[in-house]
Motif scaffolding. Structure first.
Motif, PDB file in Angstrom:
ATOM      1  N   SER A 265       0.834  -1.189   0.000  1.00 43.01           N
ATOM      2  CA  SER A 265       0.000   0.000   0.000  1.00 43.01           C
ATOM      3  C   SER A 265       0.875   1.248   0.000  1.00 43.01           C
ATOM      4  O   SER A 265       1.963   1.268   0.565  1.00 43.01           O
ATOM      5  N   LYS A 266       0.370   2.310  -0.632  1.00 38.17           N
ATOM      6  CA  LYS A 266       1.125   3.552  -0.755  1.00 38.17           C
ATOM      7  C   LYS A 266       0.273   4.723  -0.292  1.00 38.17           C
ATOM      8  O   LYS A 266      -0.947   4.640  -0.267  1.00 38.17           O
ATOM      9  N   ALA A 267       0.942   5.825   0.049  1.00 41.13           N
ATOM     10  CA  ALA A 267       0.255   7.069   0.420  1.00 41.13           C
ATOM     11  C   ALA A 267      -0.830   6.808   1.461  1.00 41.13           C
ATOM     12  O   ALA A 267      -1.997   7.159   1.293  1.00 41.13           O
ATOM     13  N   HIS A 268      -0.438   6.196   2.573  1.00 41.35           N
ATOM     14  CA  HIS A 268      -1.405   5.704   3.552  1.00 41.35           C
ATOM     15  C   HIS A 268      -2.371   6.784   4.043  1.00 41.35           C
ATOM     16  O   HIS A 268      -3.584   6.562   4.098  1.00 41.35           O
ATOM     17  N   HIS A 269      -1.834   7.923   4.436  1.00 37.55           N
ATOM     18  CA  HIS A 269      -2.703   8.950   5.002  1.00 37.55           C
ATOM     19  C   HIS A 269      -3.705   9.454   3.973  1.00 37.55           C
ATOM     20  O   HIS A 269      -4.880   9.674   4.288  1.00 37.55           O
ATOM     21  N   PHE A 270      -3.266   9.619   2.761  1.00 38.87           N
ATOM     22  CA  PHE A 270      -4.167  10.048   1.692  1.00 38.87           C
ATOM     23  C   PHE A 270      -5.227   8.981   1.430  1.00 38.87           C
ATOM     24  O   PHE A 270      -6.408   9.297   1.276  1.00 38.87           O
ATOM     25  N   VAL A 271      -4.806   7.732   1.390  1.00 39.43           N
ATOM     26  CA  VAL A 271      -5.739   6.632   1.128  1.00 39.43           C
ATOM     27  C   VAL A 271      -6.857   6.603   2.172  1.00 39.43           C
ATOM     28  O   VAL A 271      -8.038   6.463   1.844  1.00 39.43           O
ATOM     29  N   PHE A 272      -6.506   6.763   3.433  1.00 37.92           N
ATOM     30  CA  PHE A 272      -7.528   6.691   4.470  1.00 37.92           C
ATOM     31  C   PHE A 272      -8.340   7.983   4.551  1.00 37.92           C
ATOM     32  O   PHE A 272      -9.475   7.972   5.042  1.00 37.92           O
ATOM     33  N   TYR A 273      -7.787   9.064   4.037  1.00 41.47           N
ATOM     34  CA  TYR A 273      -8.574  10.288   3.854  1.00 41.47           C
ATOM     35  C   TYR A 273      -9.666  10.034   2.812  1.00 41.47           C
ATOM     36  O   TYR A 273     -10.828  10.408   2.993  1.00 41.47           O
ATOM     37  N   ILE A 274      -9.305   9.351   1.736  1.00 37.65           N
ATOM     38  CA  ILE A 274     -10.275   8.978   0.701  1.00 37.65           C
ATOM     39  C   ILE A 274     -11.257   7.943   1.238  1.00 37.65           C
ATOM     40  O   ILE A 274     -12.457   7.982   0.946  1.00 37.65           O
ATOM     41  N   LYS A 275     -10.768   7.011   2.033  1.00 42.84           N
ATOM     42  CA  LYS A 275     -11.626   5.963   2.615  1.00 42.84           C
ATOM     43  C   LYS A 275     -12.767   6.577   3.418  1.00 42.84           C
ATOM     44  O   LYS A 275     -13.921   6.128   3.322  1.00 42.84           O
ATOM     45  N   ASP A 276     -12.460   7.595   4.204  1.00 39.12           N
ATOM     46  CA  ASP A 276     -13.503   8.234   5.007  1.00 39.12           C
ATOM     47  C   ASP A 276     -14.603   8.802   4.120  1.00 39.12           C
ATOM     48  O   ASP A 276     -15.794   8.693   4.429  1.00 39.12           O
ATOM     49  N   TYR A 277     -14.186   9.398   3.015  1.00 41.37           N
ATOM     50  CA  TYR A 277     -15.162   9.954   2.075  1.00 41.37           C
ATOM     51  C   TYR A 277     -16.011   8.841   1.464  1.00 41.37           C
ATOM     52  O   TYR A 277     -17.241   8.952   1.385  1.00 41.37           O
ATOM     53  N   LEU A 278     -15.369   7.767   1.005  1.00 47.11           N
ATOM     54  CA  LEU A 278     -16.080   6.667   0.353  1.00 47.11           C
ATOM     55  C   LEU A 278     -17.077   6.007   1.297  1.00 47.11           C
ATOM     56  O   LEU A 278     -18.187   5.644   0.900  1.00 47.11           O
ATOM     57  N   GLU A 279     -16.690   5.856   2.537  1.00 47.16           N
ATOM     58  CA  GLU A 279     -17.568   5.209   3.505  1.00 47.16           C
ATOM     59  C   GLU A 279     -18.821   6.043   3.736  1.00 47.16           C
ATOM     60  O   GLU A 279     -19.929   5.510   3.851  1.00 47.16           O
ATOM     61  N   LYS A 280     -18.651   7.373   3.787  1.00 46.63           N
ATOM     62  CA  LYS A 280     -19.811   8.247   3.973  1.00 46.63           C
ATOM     63  C   LYS A 280     -20.694   8.269   2.735  1.00 46.63           C
ATOM     64  O   LYS A 280     -21.921   8.331   2.839  1.00 46.63           O
ATOM     65  N   LYS A 281     -20.076   8.200   1.562  1.00 43.07           N
ATOM     66  CA  LYS A 281     -20.827   8.331   0.308  1.00 43.07           C
ATOM     67  C   LYS A 281     -21.469   7.011  -0.121  1.00 43.07           C
ATOM     68  O   LYS A 281     -22.622   6.989  -0.575  1.00 43.07           O
ATOM     69  N   GLY A 283     -21.443   3.921   1.787  1.00 42.39           N
ATOM     70  CA  GLY A 283     -21.826   2.989   2.838  1.00 42.39           C
ATOM     71  C   GLY A 283     -20.658   2.202   3.390  1.00 42.39           C
ATOM     72  O   GLY A 283     -19.572   2.148   2.790  1.00 42.39           O
ATOM     73  N   PRO A 284     -20.836   1.569   4.541  1.00 40.94           N
ATOM     74  CA  PRO A 284     -19.738   0.855   5.213  1.00 40.94           C
ATOM     75  C   PRO A 284     -19.213  -0.350   4.451  1.00 40.94           C
ATOM     76  O   PRO A 284     -18.114  -0.819   4.725  1.00 40.94           O
ATOM     77  N   ASP A 285     -19.997  -0.866   3.480  1.00 44.71           N
ATOM     78  CA  ASP A 285     -19.538  -2.026   2.713  1.00 44.71           C
ATOM     79  C   ASP A 285     -18.927  -1.624   1.372  1.00 44.71           C
ATOM     80  O   ASP A 285     -18.788  -2.461   0.477  1.00 44.71           O
TER      81      ASP A 285
END
Length: 728
Positions: A265-281, A283-285
């Motif tokens: 995995s690369k750019a961990h902090h950025f990836v999890f910044y994107i993850k937070d957005y995706l989860e809100k948009k 759903g959790p799955d």
């Protein structure tokens, strides 16, 4: 005769007995089999395979992260699978696939013979049986599971066409570890799509499922994999799907496997910044929906920035870590780089080492709230410029007491409730233009400007720049302009992009495009920028921040923020007690913000914190300049020299408060604070108080909120729990 008849009778009795036992045994077996609970067969054709959601960089080619549950899988259609892997798979796994009805008696007998006559184990399962096993059954080696497998495989062949069964197999077959399906395996091992597999690559891939551990391409030796790859090619030749020449070419082809580190995995902090957005948009799955996310991240810029950050902080600790006063072993940094023309996030570094627990490396400091020191000043200055002041307006950098119930300032520090802020060097420069005051980051002029604007108005104004973390003006008071409120590095960096973009704000976006597992575009980036300040005001700020001469008093002419021959605007910031160092700057291509400090908010000492981070920021900006040559920044604005310049008629210098009153700015009325600002030092045209217009305030201060949007300025002194002084 009697003896012969006796033998016949005995034989018949034995035969009847055996038949009876066989019938009994068969009946018992049938009863046993009928007691089996078979899985719901009707779901196998329509079942939806869990698909791995993946995050890519802006090219869509470099994988940043694949969300891992138990598996990684990317189902695809048959037309997206190379014939090479189809032929190789059938040749090595089930060469009679298109002839049998779901099971292979020959295969079962061969496996039985090997299992009984050697210490090896061999499966006799057809591709159809393997589909059933993967989709509906367990991997346990039991007689019951094998019988169920045979029954269901026969039923499946009667239900679905061969090609669909084969596609199910190719999309669900394990290829080692968490990798399932030919598309995922091809991406993982070769960095390409399944439709692009060469014959040699297909032979390697078809070899792996037999024993993924033994045939692991990343094992210490690839000899077992090489031998089985050659066996796959030989079986393809024997079944007539390739020629001898094809086999010879494939055996001599040099196949390059993707480096195992490239699959990390690369750019961990950025990836999890994107993850937070995706989860809100979504759903959790979302992570099992098979989404494909093309982000704004530039992999090259991200990698280089991470390298610069880690090396710089390591060297800094080595150089200054011997200090007994401050522990620098946990020194950390954060960096954000945005595109100058679109505010897209090109790089995000949330710590110097994501995997270092000593610095809480997984914590994303780029989105954390910290006090910004003087790096917030350009926002407040721009609010004053929006009301008509210019870089040529004069402001006195003199001892000033902002609580009118306290005696006039004497240049020394005072405790609450008095508020007499200091400059970082404890000196006073007298009459300065706003250009000089901001360029040299003088604190007292900045507090005066905030006083005129009004704290509440300044907070509301900052929200237009995307700084939404400012929510309590009463808590900040006048210390707001000195960094007495918390913002994030991402917020402030994007706020500076407004100046580069001639007054247009764009939310810092991280996503270019999201597709579902079928390739349908769910969302894509659109330029949603809108004007928040005038181009004239943006030009004023850019003109000051790119003016090396305007910061010479503090930083000297040859400072590291100067790039001769190139336009770069920049501002530093240091919080009280040297806990945080900030530097944010921009050219026409990039906006770069950097922070240096410790996650636990303790002091870092040595020199001013902002000066500690500038060399690292310069390395990054130099890299970016070399990567893409910047153009000239827009520094145009309207000036009124006759009104704004220093006036020394009769030995006076006109302060911003006088000019604001003369021009009717900020709704100045009845404020006893302002006459305190008029007197300049003797070296700046004398000490006399100029004649005032009828609108010059002379009475007690108003307590109502005011500033840019109302009739009276608000008097809000800083609370005792926030920073009250900020160098640089």
């Amino acid at each position: 005769m009697k003896k012969k008849n006796y033998r016949k009778v005995l034989f018949l009795e034995i035969l009847v007995t055996l038949l009876s036992l066989g019938i009994l045994t068969g009946s018992l077996v049938l009863i046993w089999v009928s007691s089996f609970t078979l899985p719901d067969f009707s779901t196998i054709a329509s079942r939806q395979l869990e698909s791995t959601t993946k995050i890519y960089d802006r090219t869509g080619a470099n994988l940043l992260y694949a969300f891992r549950q138990k598996i990684r899988r990317t189902p695809i259609l048959r037309e997206n699978i190379s014939d090479n892997i189809v032929k190789a798979t059938i040749a090595i796994e089930d060469d009679k696939f298109y002839q049998h009805g779901g099971i292979s008696v020959r295969g079962i007998l061969r496996a039985l013979y090997v299992n009984l006559t050697s210490d090896k184990t061999q499966g006799g399962s057809t591709i159809t049986q393997q589909v059933v096993k993967n989709a509906l059954l367990t991997q346990q080696r039991t007689l019951e599971r094998k019988i169920k497998e045979v029954i269901l495989a026969t039923k499946l062949e009667q239900t679905l066409p061969k090609d669909q069964i084969l596609l199910m197999y190719l999309n669900d077959n394990p290829y080692g570890g968490e990798i399932y399906g030919v598309e995922e395996a091809t991406l993982y091992y070769f960095g390409k799509h399944a439709k692009d597999l060469s014959l040699a690559e297909a032979a390697y891939l078809a070899a792996i499922p037999k024993n993924p551990n033994l045939y692991n391409p990343y094992a210490k030796t690839r000899d077992p994999l090489e031998q089985r790859k050659n066996l796959v090619l030989q079986r393809m030749l024997e079944t007539g799907v390739v020629s001898e020449n094809d086999v010879a070419v494939a055996k001599n082809s040099k196949v390059v496997f993707v480096s195992k580190s490239d699959n990390a995995s690369k750019a961990h902090h950025f990836v999890f910044y994107i993850k937070d957005y995706l989860e809100k948009k979504y759903g959790p799955d979302f992570d099992t929906q098979g989404l494909s996310i093309k982000t704004t991240l530039d992999s090259d810029i991200q990698t280089k920035t991470e390298e610069i950050a880690k090396n710089y902080i390591t060297e800094y600790i080595t150089k200054y870590g011997k200090s007994k006063a401050f522990n620098l072993t946990t020194l950390n940094t954060g960096i954000v780089i945005l595109g100058g023309d679109n505010a897209q996030i090109l790089a995000m570094v949330g710590s110097r080492d994501y995997n270092d627990p000593a610095i809480d490396g997984k914590y994303n400091i780029a989105t954390a709230l910290r006090q910004p020191g003087s790096s917030i000043k350009p926002i407040i200055y721009s609010a004053a410029f929006e009301q008509g002041l210019t870089p040529e307006s004069v402001v006195f950098d003199t001892p000033t007491e902002f609580n009118t119930s306290c005696p006039p300032a004497d240049g020394k520090r005072r405790d609450a409730p008095c508020y007499s802020p200091q400059n970082y060097d404890s000196s006073f420069e007298g009459a300065l233009t706003m250009r000089e005051a901001l360029g040299n980051s003088r604190n007292i002029p900045a507090v005066k400007i905030l006083y005129l604007v009004g704290v509440t108005n300044a907070v509301n104004y900052a929200k237009k720049f995307g700084i939404t973390s400012l929510t309590d003006p009463k808590r900040y008071g006048l210390s707001l302009v000195l960094g007495g409120a918390e913002v994030s590095l991402l917020q402030l960096t994007s706020a500076y992009s407004v100046f580069e973009a001639n007054g247009t704000y764009r939310k810092p976006d991280g996503i270019l495009e999201v597709k579902d597992k079928n390739g349908k575009v769910l969302e894509s980036w659109e330029d949603s920028g809108y004007g928040v300040i005038s181009p004239d005001t943006a030009g004023k700020i850019t003109s000051i921040l790119s003016d090396n001469g305007a910061r010479t008093r503090v930083f000297g002419p040859n400072n590291q923020m100067n790039f001769p021959g190139r336009d770069v605007a920049v501002k530093t910031g240091t919080t009280n007690d040297y806990k945080d160092g900030w530097v944010i700057g921009y050219n026409t291509n990039y906006v770069v913000g950097a922070w240096l400090g410790k996650n636990d908010n303790t002091q870092i000492g040595q020199v001013a914190a902002s000066l500690s981070v500038v060399p690292m920021w310069r390395q990054i900006m130099t890299y970016l300049i070399n990567k893409k040559e910047p153009g000239p920044l827009n520094k145009e604005y309207t000036s009124v020299p006759k009104v704004e310049g220093t006036q020394c008629t009769n030995g006076t210098a006109y302060d911003i408060s006088y000019l604001a009153a003369q021009k009717g700015l900020f709704g100045l009325t009845n404020d006893s604070q302002l006459p305190r600002w008029y007197v300049g030092p003797s070296s700046s045209c004398g000490q006399s108080i100029p004649e005032t217009s009828s609108s010059t305030p002379t009475t007690t201060p108003s307590n109502s909120s005011g500033g840019i949007f109302s009739n009276t300025p608000v008097v809000q002194l800083p609370s005792t729990n926030v920073s009250t002084s900020s160098p640089n």
